[in-house]
Scaffold this motif. Structure first.
Motif, mmCIF file in Angstrom:
data_model
loop_
_atom_site.group_PDB
_atom_site.id
_atom_site.type_symbol
_atom_site.label_atom_id
_atom_site.label_comp_id
_atom_site.label_asym_id
_atom_site.label_seq_id
_atom_site.Cartn_x
_atom_site.Cartn_y
_atom_site.Cartn_z
ATOM 1 N N GLU A 2 8.934 5.227 6.347
ATOM 2 C CA GLU A 2 8.709 6.525 5.722
ATOM 3 C C GLU A 2 9.522 6.625 4.437
ATOM 4 O O GLU A 2 10.645 6.141 4.360
ATOM 5 N N GLU A 5 11.830 12.485 1.837
ATOM 6 C CA GLU A 5 11.056 13.718 1.677
ATOM 7 C C GLU A 5 10.967 14.180 0.235
ATOM 8 O O GLU A 5 9.990 14.814 -0.159
ATOM 9 N N LEU A 139 4.052 -0.270 3.310
ATOM 10 C CA LEU A 139 4.605 0.880 4.019
ATOM 11 C C LEU A 139 3.866 1.139 5.322
ATOM 12 O O LEU A 139 4.313 1.935 6.137
ATOM 13 N N ASP A 140 2.754 0.462 5.516
ATOM 14 C CA ASP A 140 1.966 0.656 6.732
ATOM 15 C C ASP A 140 2.474 -0.198 7.892
ATOM 16 O O ASP A 140 1.987 -0.080 9.011
ATOM 17 N N ASP A 142 4.944 -1.387 10.820
ATOM 18 C CA ASP A 142 5.817 -0.692 11.762
ATOM 19 C C ASP A 142 6.946 -1.635 12.143
ATOM 20 O O ASP A 142 6.751 -2.590 12.885
#
Length: 153
Positions: A2, A5, A139-140, A142
C-alpha cells in the motif's frame, strides 16, 4: 503493498513545485519504454541506469552482458509494455520514483495488451545527463505471508 495515504498530496506538490523536472522524468521514462518496445538496443541501453546494468552483470553466471541478454530475449519474445496514469511521487537530485499502470503483453505467449495489467513503482536514476530506468516493483504483489505459513508441530 500500500502507498502512503498522503501520496496524492505529495504528487501534487511535485507537479506544483517541480513541474518541468517531473515532465523530464516522465519523458525519459517514455523514451525507455518506446526503445524497449521497438527493440532499439542502443537507445534502450542509453536509457537504462548504468548501476542496474552493472548490478545485473555482476550477478549473472558466465560472461553474458545485459546487451547480450536483451538481444537474446528480443530474438524469442515479443514483449511490449504500455505505461499509463504515470506520475512522479518522489523527486530527488539523482533518484525519482514514478507510479503508474503497466500493461505487459507478449504475442509469442498469446498474452494480449490488457491481459496483464498492474500498478507499479518505477525507480529512475539520473545518469549520463538524463533520467534512466533503474527497476520497478509491482504494487499488486502480496508480500505479507503472515497467516499463510503453517508451523509444523
Amino acid at each position: 503493498m500500500e502507498l502512503p495515504e498522503d501520496i496524492d498530496q505529495k504528487a501534487a506538490v511535485i507537479i506544483k513545485d517541480h513541474f518541468s523536472e517531473q515532465k523530464v522524468v516522465l519523458s525519459n521514462l517514455s523514451t525507455y519504454y518506446t526503445a524497449y518496445n521497438a527493440e532499439d538496443l542502443d537507445r534502450l541501453l542509453q536509457y537504462t541506469a548504468p548501476s542496474f546494468i552493472e548490478y545485473w552483470e555482476d550477478y549473472v553466471l558466465g560472461s553474458e552482458t545485459w546487451e547480450d541478454h536483451l538481444k537474446e530475449s528480443f530474438s524469442y519474445t515479443d514483449e511490449k509494455y504500455k505505461l499509463s496514469d504515470e506520475r512522479v511521487i518522489f523527486l530527488g537530485n539523482k533518484e525519482a520514483v514514478v507510479q503508474g499502470t503497466l500493461s505487459w503483453s507478449d504475442a509469442t505467449q498469446d498474452i494480449a495488451e490488457g491481459d496483464y495489467v498492474y500498478e507499479a513503482l518505477i525507480y529512475m536514476e539520473y545518469a549520463n545527463g538524463h533520467w534512466t530506468y533503474s527497476d520497478y516493483i509491482s504494487l499488486d504483489q502480496d508480500f505479507d505471508n503472515r497467516g499463510k505459513i503453517e508451523v509444523f508441530k
